[in-house]
Design a protein around this motif. Structure first.
Motif, PDB file in Angstrom:
ATOM      1  N   PRO A 190       0.866  -1.335  -0.059  1.00 28.76           N
ATOM      2  CA  PRO A 190       0.045  -0.082  -0.018  1.00 28.76           C
ATOM      3  C   PRO A 190       0.700   1.272  -0.009  1.00 28.76           C
ATOM      4  CG  PRO A 190      -0.757  -1.608   1.665  1.00 28.76           C
ATOM      5  CD  PRO A 190       0.464  -2.167   1.232  1.00 28.76           C
ATOM      6  N   LEU A 191       0.552   2.247  -0.707  1.00 29.60           N
ATOM      7  CA  LEU A 191       1.093   3.463  -0.813  1.00 29.60           C
ATOM      8  C   LEU A 191       0.779   4.376   0.285  1.00 29.60           C
ATOM      9  CD1 LEU A 191       0.491   4.231  -4.627  1.00 29.60           C
ATOM     10  CD2 LEU A 191       2.690   3.837  -3.607  1.00 29.60           C
ATOM     11  N   THR A 192       1.612   5.244   0.973  1.00 26.04           N
ATOM     12  CA  THR A 192       1.305   6.281   1.850  1.00 26.04           C
ATOM     13  C   THR A 192       0.456   7.324   1.286  1.00 26.04           C
ATOM     14  OG1 THR A 192       3.436   7.617   1.907  1.00 26.04           O
ATOM     15  CG2 THR A 192       3.366   5.534   3.328  1.00 26.04           C
ATOM     16  N   ASP A 193      -0.098   8.136   2.089  1.00 26.28           N
ATOM     17  CA  ASP A 193      -0.712   9.501   1.661  1.00 26.28           C
ATOM     18  C   ASP A 193       0.511  10.262   0.923  1.00 26.28           C
ATOM     19  OD1 ASP A 193      -3.251   8.485   2.532  1.00 26.28           O
ATOM     20  OD2 ASP A 193      -2.852   9.689   4.486  1.00 26.28           O
ATOM     21  N   LYS A 194       1.684  10.316   1.320  1.00 28.76           N
ATOM     22  CA  LYS A 194       2.600  11.066   0.859  1.00 28.76           C
ATOM     23  C   LYS A 194       3.177  10.661  -0.439  1.00 28.76           C
ATOM     24  CE  LYS A 194       7.035  13.556   2.138  1.00 28.76           C
ATOM     25  NZ  LYS A 194       6.465  14.764   1.746  1.00 28.76           N
ATOM     26  N   GLU A 195       3.374   9.386  -0.463  1.00 34.01           N
ATOM     27  CA  GLU A 195       3.464   8.831  -1.918  1.00 34.01           C
ATOM     28  C   GLU A 195       2.438   9.033  -2.778  1.00 34.01           C
ATOM     29  OE1 GLU A 195       6.160   4.945  -0.372  1.00 34.01           O
ATOM     30  OE2 GLU A 195       3.865   4.691  -0.181  1.00 34.01           O
ATOM     31  N   LYS A 196       1.238   9.029  -2.645  1.00 29.57           N
ATOM     32  CA  LYS A 196       0.009   9.250  -3.483  1.00 29.57           C
ATOM     33  C   LYS A 196       0.095  10.726  -3.846  1.00 29.57           C
ATOM     34  CE  LYS A 196      -3.345   5.760  -1.551  1.00 29.57           C
ATOM     35  NZ  LYS A 196      -4.568   5.510  -0.778  1.00 29.57           N
ATOM     36  N   GLU A 197       0.269  11.681  -2.920  1.00 29.56           N
ATOM     37  CA  GLU A 197       0.486  12.957  -3.135  1.00 29.56           C
ATOM     38  C   GLU A 197       1.713  13.132  -4.264  1.00 29.56           C
ATOM     39  OE1 GLU A 197       1.698  16.939  -0.872  1.00 29.56           O
ATOM     40  OE2 GLU A 197       0.305  15.631   0.149  1.00 29.56           O
ATOM     41  N   MET A 198       2.880  12.585  -4.174  1.00 28.60           N
ATOM     42  CA  MET A 198       3.935  12.790  -5.000  1.00 28.60           C
ATOM     43  C   MET A 198       3.764  12.186  -6.227  1.00 28.60           C
ATOM     44  SD  MET A 198       7.873  11.842  -3.829  1.00 28.60           S
ATOM     45  CE  MET A 198       7.625  10.105  -4.304  1.00 28.60           C
ATOM     46  N   ILE A 199       2.954  11.032  -6.542  1.00 25.29           N
ATOM     47  CA  ILE A 199       2.547  10.635  -7.660  1.00 25.29           C
ATOM     48  C   ILE A 199       1.516  11.169  -8.440  1.00 25.29           C
ATOM     49  CG2 ILE A 199       1.483   8.515  -8.814  1.00 25.29           C
ATOM     50  CD1 ILE A 199       2.683   6.854  -6.255  1.00 25.29           C
ATOM     51  N   SER A 200       0.451  11.735  -7.749  1.00 22.38           N
ATOM     52  CA  SER A 200      -0.411  12.869  -8.133  1.00 22.38           C
ATOM     53  C   SER A 200       0.221  13.912  -8.982  1.00 22.38           C
ATOM     54  CB  SER A 200      -1.249  13.093  -7.288  1.00 22.38           C
ATOM     55  OG  SER A 200      -2.186  14.226  -7.904  1.00 22.38           O
ATOM     56  N   GLU A 201       1.153  14.389  -8.119  1.00 27.15           N
ATOM     57  CA  GLU A 201       1.852  15.829  -8.666  1.00 27.15           C
ATOM     58  C   GLU A 201       2.814  15.619 -10.094  1.00 27.15           C
ATOM     59  OE1 GLU A 201       4.007  17.525  -5.400  1.00 27.15           O
ATOM     60  OE2 GLU A 201       2.142  17.838  -4.389  1.00 27.15           O
ATOM     61  N   THR A 202       3.663  14.471  -9.787  1.00 21.47           N
ATOM     62  CA  THR A 202       4.561  13.967 -10.833  1.00 21.47           C
ATOM     63  C   THR A 202       3.578  13.669 -12.338  1.00 21.47           C
ATOM     64  OG1 THR A 202       5.880  13.235  -9.159  1.00 21.47           O
ATOM     65  CG2 THR A 202       6.176  12.546 -11.461  1.00 21.47           C
ATOM     66  N   PHE A 203       2.749  12.856 -12.210  1.00 22.42           N
ATOM     67  CA  PHE A 203       1.982  12.505 -13.265  1.00 22.42           C
ATOM     68  C   PHE A 203       0.903  13.290 -13.838  1.00 22.42           C
ATOM     69  CE2 PHE A 203       3.965   8.662 -11.841  1.00 22.42           C
ATOM     70  CZ  PHE A 203       4.701   8.092 -12.994  1.00 22.42           C
ATOM     71  N   ALA A 204       0.276  14.219 -12.990  1.00 23.19           N
ATOM     72  CA  ALA A 204      -0.732  15.239 -13.562  1.00 23.19           C
ATOM     73  C   ALA A 204      -0.030  16.068 -14.430  1.00 23.19           C
ATOM     74  CB  ALA A 204      -1.189  15.869 -12.221  1.00 23.19           C
ATOM     75  N   ARG A 205       1.098  16.573 -14.337  1.00 22.72           N
ATOM     76  CA  ARG A 205       1.822  17.332 -15.157  1.00 22.72           C
ATOM     77  C   ARG A 205       2.148  16.576 -16.750  1.00 22.72           C
ATOM     78  NH1 ARG A 205       6.618  18.298 -12.197  1.00 22.72           N
ATOM     79  NH2 ARG A 205       5.942  17.829 -10.054  1.00 22.72           N
ATOM     80  N   LYS A 206       2.207  15.400 -16.605  1.00 21.84           N
ATOM     81  CA  LYS A 206       2.635  14.714 -17.657  1.00 21.84           C
ATOM     82  C   LYS A 206       1.583  14.513 -18.628  1.00 21.84           C
ATOM     83  CE  LYS A 206       6.686  12.058 -15.883  1.00 21.84           C
ATOM     84  NZ  LYS A 206       7.368  10.792 -15.712  1.00 21.84           N
ATOM     85  N   ILE A 207       0.146  14.544 -18.044  1.00 22.39           N
ATOM     86  CA  ILE A 207      -0.788  14.213 -18.752  1.00 22.39           C
ATOM     87  C   ILE A 207      -1.732  15.581 -18.998  1.00 22.39           C
ATOM     88  CG2 ILE A 207      -1.010  11.608 -18.293  1.00 22.39           C
ATOM     89  CD1 ILE A 207      -3.376  12.416 -16.328  1.00 22.39           C
ATOM     90  N   GLY A 208      -1.194  16.716 -18.489  1.00 27.06           N
ATOM     91  CA  GLY A 208      -1.812  17.910 -18.729  1.00 27.06           C
ATOM     92  C   GLY A 208      -2.896  18.112 -17.682  1.00 27.06           C
ATOM     93  N   LYS A 209      -2.923  17.578 -16.562  1.00 25.89           N
ATOM     94  CA  LYS A 209      -3.870  17.920 -15.615  1.00 25.89           C
ATOM     95  C   LYS A 209      -3.584  18.632 -14.316  1.00 25.89           C
ATOM     96  CE  LYS A 209      -7.146  15.442 -17.799  1.00 25.89           C
ATOM     97  NZ  LYS A 209      -8.262  15.882 -18.419  1.00 25.89           N
ATOM     98  N   ASN A 210      -4.519  19.116 -13.544  1.00 25.57           N
ATOM     99  CA  ASN A 210      -3.978  19.887 -12.275  1.00 25.57           C
ATOM    100  C   ASN A 210      -3.605  18.875 -11.167  1.00 25.57           C
ATOM    101  OD1 ASN A 210      -4.203  22.338 -13.572  1.00 25.57           O
ATOM    102  ND2 ASN A 210      -6.370  22.616 -12.668  1.00 25.57           N
ATOM    103  N   THR A 211      -4.618  17.801 -10.954  1.00 25.90           N
ATOM    104  CA  THR A 211      -4.125  16.783 -10.203  1.00 25.90           C
ATOM    105  C   THR A 211      -4.698  15.505 -10.394  1.00 25.90           C
ATOM    106  OG1 THR A 211      -6.445  17.230  -9.175  1.00 25.90           O
ATOM    107  CG2 THR A 211      -4.483  18.225  -7.925  1.00 25.90           C
ATOM    108  N   LEU A 212      -4.461  14.208  -9.905  1.00 27.33           N
ATOM    109  CA  LEU A 212      -4.831  13.028 -10.211  1.00 27.33           C
ATOM    110  C   LEU A 212      -5.433  12.439  -8.718  1.00 27.33           C
ATOM    111  CD1 LEU A 212      -1.936  11.151 -12.044  1.00 27.33           C
ATOM    112  CD2 LEU A 212      -4.070  11.948 -13.034  1.00 27.33           C
ATOM    113  N   THR A 213      -6.469  11.817  -8.805  1.00 27.40           N
ATOM    114  CA  THR A 213      -6.989  11.168  -7.571  1.00 27.40           C
ATOM    115  C   THR A 213      -6.541   9.711  -7.582  1.00 27.40           C
ATOM    116  OG1 THR A 213      -9.067  10.542  -8.889  1.00 27.40           O
ATOM    117  CG2 THR A 213      -9.123  12.625  -7.410  1.00 27.40           C
TER     118      THR A 213
END
Length: 183
Positions: A116-139
């Motif tokens: 399982p991912l921690t909340d911090k890891e989820k947040e980091m993944i969201s920030e990194t990949f959101a930019r790659k696909i042109g979104k503000n955030t990922l849930t």
């Protein structure tokens, strides 16, 4: 009218109403709870579609089952029941989520990991990949897949980012078999 077309029309109508009432985020959360309830309980649809159960009892079942949710969502479910479109509730919820994500410039990502991912890891993944696909955030929805060995695999819509150890080993195997080095 096809089931997909009907589901889309209901989702768009619900989306427009929620947007007008400034309850888009709340309605999306609630309709996803409804979707989960229908996915996890196949008997619910059987009961709601059963021809010998009176309409009033079906309506009461919806009211009782979803009482913590807003009247807005309950009324939508009752309308679907009345119009004999209750079978489309999962499609409607999925389309509603898509419309909401487009509106809010967000996307839903399923991340497969060994643990399982921690909340911090989820947040980091969201920030990194959101930019790659042109979104503000990922849930981020985290699913455990022990076959990955390590790393992670991320699905956003039709896009897959495979940073898993298994994926890397598969790529190396393909390169060895074909005799091509992709570097």
């Amino acid at each position: 009218m096809s089931n997909v077309t009907a589901a889309n029309r209901y989702a768009v109508a619900l989306f427009e109403l929620a947007k007008e009432k400034n309850t888009l985020h709340e309605v999306n959360e609630e309709i996803q709870i409804v979707k989960q309830a229908f996915e996890e309980n196949a008997d619910l649809l059987k009961v709601l579609n059963h021809p010998t159960i009176p309409q009033e009892r079906k309506q009461q079942l919806i009211r009782d089952s979803f009482s913590p949710l807003s009247e807005f969502v309950i009324q939508t479910l009752l309308l679907l029941l009345k119009k004999q479109r209750i079978n489309e509730v999962i499609r409607i919820a999925e389309r509603f989520r898509q419309l909401t994500e487009e509106e809010e410039k967000t996307a839903h990502a399923v991340v497969y990991t060994v643990k399982p991912l921690t909340d911090k890891e989820k947040e980091m993944i969201s920030e990194t990949f959101a930019r790659k696909i042109g979104k503000n955030t990922l849930t981020i929805e985290n699913r455990i897949d022990e076959s990955l060995i390590g790393g992670m695999k991320l699905h956003v819509g039709d896009t897959i980012f495979d940073g898993s150890v298994k994926g890397q080993l598969d790529r190396i195997e393909r390169e060895l078999v074909t005799g091509h080095d992709r570097r």
